[in-house]
Design an enzyme around this catalytic site. Structure first.
Site, PDB file in Angstrom:
ATOM      1  CB  CYS B 111     -12.612 -44.079 -41.329  1.00 25.29           C
ATOM      2  SG  CYS B 111     -12.628 -45.387 -42.871  1.00 25.29           S
ATOM      3  CB  CYS B 113      -9.463 -47.864 -46.433  1.00 26.02           C
ATOM      4  SG  CYS B 113     -11.898 -47.469 -45.615  1.00 26.02           S
TER       5      CYS B 113
END
Lengths: 110, 215
Positions: B111, B113
């Protein structure tokens, strides 16, 4: 990958106020122990993967759309905010905006 | 309903997602699950207090202080905690050093991070499908898109972040920066240079690297 490369203009941290709001909500719920950050990442990445199947996500508005979709699903499953509740309160907010004179602060009716 | 004029008879209606977020906030506040003041604090922190200037300070210190550099490469968490930079989500920080033989670049294929305490909120391109997919597959081409061309003998290593581990690139100290103090050094460290999609800037605003919009 064209306009996202080689830019030099400073960008706002959050493009829209609601991006900041939904980010803060999620961080606050995590810090209150409602879910672990690993669980959040697992769910959020699932949403991104699913949404990215039909079109390429640009990391802008579509990113926070996926973020909101994920948070709504987690809160619905946990029984913290059902889709029905969200729809009702959303409608209350909409009515409050439409009945507040322009320039006045908007509040929910009692 | 769209509005055509500037003289709105009523407050401008926020977008659908904005109204849904307001609804969630109202519901959770009513149930006592969140404190609106805590939300304001979180937004203020990420909007005004945390940003690439934190990471740049760490990099400048590492360039100036060999013991600090050694410590941060060996185990970054305690060193960063002492500086007040720690992950609110309990994640671990790992600092990876660029050398003439290895350039490091960070991505999150899952995603987005990202080392929030050191760099703040990631830029749009870091969150895009294009970067997340291409950084692993063709990192040299991605670097070229960012205007970075590395010598053939420099290998590129791509680090994939997770919920638990976040990476910060320690760029190579630019030539000609020997006499600079930590403040002046920090000014050479852009956000992108700590993600690995840029090099640290040459002192006198010189050539060879792009400004990452971190200032």
């Amino acid at each position: 990958m064209s306009d996202c490369i080689g830019h030099s203009a400073p960008e706002p941290v959050f493009e829209e106020p609601w991006h900041a709001q939904v980010f803060a909500l999620t961080v606050a719920l995590n810090e209150a122990g409602r879910f672990s950050w690993s669980d959040w990442v697992a769910r959020f990445s699932q949403t991104l993967r699913r949404n990215g199947l039909s079109r390429e996500l640009d990391g802008g508005a579509d990113y926070f759309d996926a973020w909101l979709e994920t948070l709504e699903a987690i809160l619905a499953e946990a029984g913290n905010a059902s889709p029905q509740e969200v729809a009702l309160v959303r409608r209350d907010w909409e009515e409050a905006y439409l009945s507040t004179p322009h320039g006045d602060p908007v509040h929910l009716a009692g | 309903m769209p509005h055509d004029h500037s003289d709105h008879p009523h407050a401008l209606l926020p977008s659908d997602p904005a109204l849904r977020v307001k609804a969630l906030e109202t519901i959770l506040t009513r149930k006592g699950l969140i404190d609106p003041a805590a939300l304001d604090e979180i937004i203020d922190t990420y909007q005004n207090k945390i940003g690439p200037q934190n990471g740049a300070r760490v990099i400048a210190r590492a360039w100036s202080d060999p013991a600090f550099k050694k410590a941060i490469l060996a185990d970054a968490d305690p060193v960063l905690a002492e500086l007040g930079y720690y992950g609110r989500q309990g994640e671990h920080m790992v600092v990876v050093e660029n050398t003439p033989t290895q350039h490091n670049m960070v991505v999150c294929t899952l995603c987005s991070c990202y080392p929030w305490p050191l760099l703040g909120i990631p830029p749009g391109w870091y969150k895009s499908d294009a970067y997340r997919a291409r950084a692993v597959r063709e990192p040299r081409k991605v670097l070229a898109d960012f205007g970075v061309t590395l010598p053939a003998e420099t290998a590129v290593r791509v680090w994939d972040s997770t919920a638990e581990v976040r990476y910060l690139v320690l760029p190579m100290r630019p030539a000609g920066s020997e006499d600079l103090d930590e403040d002046a050094l920090a000014a050479l460290v852009s956000r992108d240079s700590m993600i690995g999609t840029a090099l640290a800037s040459a002192p006198s605003g010189g050539s060879g690297s792009i400004i990452g919009g971190s200032s």
